[in-house]
Design an enzyme around this catalytic site. Structure first.
Site, mmCIF file in Angstrom:
data_model
loop_
_atom_site.group_PDB
_atom_site.id
_atom_site.type_symbol
_atom_site.label_atom_id
_atom_site.label_comp_id
_atom_site.label_asym_id
_atom_site.label_seq_id
_atom_site.Cartn_x
_atom_site.Cartn_y
_atom_site.Cartn_z
ATOM 1 N N CYS B 250 21.695 66.309 -34.725
ATOM 2 C CA CYS B 250 22.372 67.480 -34.151
ATOM 3 C C CYS B 250 22.366 67.490 -32.626
ATOM 4 C CB CYS B 250 21.748 68.771 -34.676
ATOM 5 S SG CYS B 250 20.154 69.162 -33.917
ATOM 6 N N CYS B 272 15.280 66.528 -36.004
ATOM 7 C CA CYS B 272 14.555 67.800 -35.985
ATOM 8 C C CYS B 272 13.616 67.880 -37.186
ATOM 9 C CB CYS B 272 15.528 68.973 -36.104
ATOM 10 S SG CYS B 272 16.647 69.163 -34.725
ATOM 11 N N CYS B 278 18.367 72.259 -37.743
ATOM 12 C CA CYS B 278 19.242 71.106 -37.578
ATOM 13 C C CYS B 278 20.561 71.326 -38.338
ATOM 14 C CB CYS B 278 18.535 69.860 -38.087
ATOM 15 S SG CYS B 278 19.214 68.317 -37.486
#
Ligand SMILES: [Zn+2]
Lengths: 259, 288
Positions: B250, B272, B278
């Site tokens: 992301c 993440c 995320c």
């Protein structure tokens, strides 16, 4: 005329009994700044119990332990436990006969000196480190040993480290329990020299408990002789040792007693 | 039907599994914990139908808090989809019928192990931590009575010894998770076992934080807007870990990242740890 030094400790009619055995009976004395009081007697004379009552470790049955704080005098056994635990660590240090009782062997020499400083609010690593180094030097431990664990130190070094830890917080009162006991004679002599120098330099009030007349003679300005929980003779050290009045003191001094 | 839980459909359980008396007892402990921030309140821990290592303390706290209108989120290491998180979420759905969610913003109660969500929590939310060891002094003080006195007299010098020793040996404070904090300027507490990255999120958090330790039978709390200070020295201030990379899924630069292995050739990437964060970020990106 020199003004009299400030009174740091006053003990009034202190008594402690274990079961039916009186360990201390109505002991009273006073101690001023810069003064070293020796308490001598055989084991079982009550001198160690007395020291623990002064250190806040054993609660006396009767009597007062009055200690000077910054601007007033407190009766340590009239305080609640929390106040006493707040007051005593910054005011009085207890030096144990066995350094293992007064040190944390699993943390570094520097950490041992820093711990009571941090407990008292020290929060600057650089100055804690500097204080630790300064005190190692004062007790004749080389600075490069600051990160060593005291576990690997000799008995004499461990005892010197315990003294550094006890004095680094600048206590008003230092309580020593047989500080040279368990050490070789040559190591004892060196430690006594060091202690005498520090006590003179810092001008602290000291109570030193010992069964060793030699230690008492070298360190103490005044002596108190205890037998079966009672003070049987007291006075200036030279006076008591050179001209003992009580028969028990005479025995102690003539080293007839195996103590 | 669930087969991974020791759970029989024919049995009749109280709402959220625990009986009302037990829940009341736990709620009393929670209220006491909220009244004395950071203080470890003992409580009579009960058996839960999940293995002890699964955070039965946190489970009991959550069970005593759940109401019919709540919406529960459960994470483990930041993820909603691990076996542990999925099982706990299913368990509560079964025994209480409450709605569940993976979206941090929609949850009213978040039960967690190891992480605090990246998305800032709000005053309508409660975060419940599963805690294996609530006593920050345990590493130095093995005697319970001694530890209690240290708390009572707030003489925490021994805890600073750990920091001192780290700096002396390594040049910095090495603790990276379970990093001790002082709550409300008074009690030393353990936010275990979150990474220290998450410690600042506890400071003046809008959400109530509750810590339940089942085996140790303790609950402690950080009420909303409470001061939470991570231990440090004036010249060695507390810092959180910084990541050189950003999330490869992301692109987040502000989140706690896990390193994952991409293939057998040893190619690695960072993503993440907070899977919901995320996913939400990726959703936003595809929408725009
Ligand atoms: Zn991401």
């Amino acid at each position: 005329m020199k003004p009299r030094a400030r009174e740091i400790l006053r003990v009034e009619r202190l008594s402690k009994t274990f079961g039916r055995v009186p360990a201390c009976s109505t002991v009273s004395f006073s101690l001023r700044q810069g003064e070293v009081l020796g308490i001598v007697g055989e084991s079982g004379s009550g001198k160690s119990t007395l020291l623990r009552c002064l250190a806040g470790r054993i609660q006396p049955d009767e009597g007062k332990v009055l200690v000077a704080s910054d601007d007033h005098v407190v009766d340590i056994w009239a305080m609640d436990e929390a106040s006493r635990e707040q007051f005593l660590p910054t005011t009085a240090s207890l030096i144990h006969q066995n350094p293992r009782d007064g040190l944390r062997l699993d943390i570094s020499a520097g950490g041992n000196i820093a711990e009571p400083l941090m407990a008292a609010g020290g929060r600057h690593y650089g100055s804690l480190r500097a204080t630790a180094l300064e005190w190692l030097e004062k007790v004749d431990i080389e600075g490069w040993r600051i990160d060593d664990l005291p576990e690997i130190f000799s008995g004499g070094m461990q005892q010197r480290l315990q003294i550094a830890r006890g004095l680094a917080t600048h206590p008003r009162l230092v309580l020593m329990d047989e500080p040279t006991g368990g050490l070789d004679v040559s190591v004892q002599a060196k430690l006594l020299d060091l202690l005498r120098g520090l006590v003179r330099e810092l001008g602290i009030a000291v109570v030193v408990v010992t069964h060793d007349i030699g230690v008492a003679r070298l360190l103490a300005d005044r002596l108190m002789v205890m037998q079966r929980g009672r003070v049987i003779e007291e006075g200036l050290t030279d006076q008591v040792l050179d001209d003992p009045h009580h028969p028990y003191t005479q025995l102690l001094v003539s080293s007839v007693l195996q103590v | 039907m669930e087969t991974d839980l020791a759970f029989d459909d024919d049995d009749v359980y109280s709402f959220a599994y625990l009986d009302e008396m037990t829940k009341r007892m736990i709620r009393r402990a929670i209220l006491k914990a909220v009244a004395v921030p950071g203080y470890q309140v003992p409580f009579g821990s009960r058996e839960m139908p999940l293995p002890p290592g699964w955070g039965t303390g946190g489970l009991q706290v959550t069970a005593s808090l759940l109401g019919r209108d709540d919406r529960l989120k459960v994470i483990d290491q930041g993820a909603d989809d691990t076996t542990n998180a999925v099982s706990i979420r299913r368990f509560f759905a079964e025994v209480s019928g409450v709605a569940t969610t993976e979206r941090t913003g929609e949850a009213t109660i978040i039960q967690t192990r190891h992480r605090i969500p990246e998305r800032a929590l709000t005053e309508d939310q409660i975060i419940v931590f599963q805690q294996p060891q609530p006593e920050p002094l345990r590493r130095f003080i093995t005697e319970e009575a001694v530890a209690r006195k240290i708390h009572a007299f707030a003489r925490y010098g021994v805890m600073y010894v750990r920091l001192y020793e780290d700096i002396s040996r390594l040049g910095h404070i090495a603790m990276s998770s379970d990093y001790p904090v002082v709550v409300n300027g008074r009690y030393l507490a353990s936010p275990s076992p979150i990474p220290k990255f998450d410690n600042p999120k506890l400071h003046r958090s809008r959400a109530l934080a509750l810590f339940g330790a089942g085996r140790e039978r303790r609950i402690h709390a950080i009420p909303p807007f409470t001061e939470v200070k991570s231990l440090d020295f004036a010249d060695y201030p507390f810092t959180v870990q910084r990541f050189e990379a950003c999330c490869s899924a992301c692109g987040a630069q502000d989140s706690y990242l896990d390193e994952i292995l991409l293939d057998d050739g040893g190619r690695r990437a960072f993503v993440c740890s907070d899977t919901a964060y995320c996913a939400e970020r990726r959703g936003e990106r595809t929408e725009s």
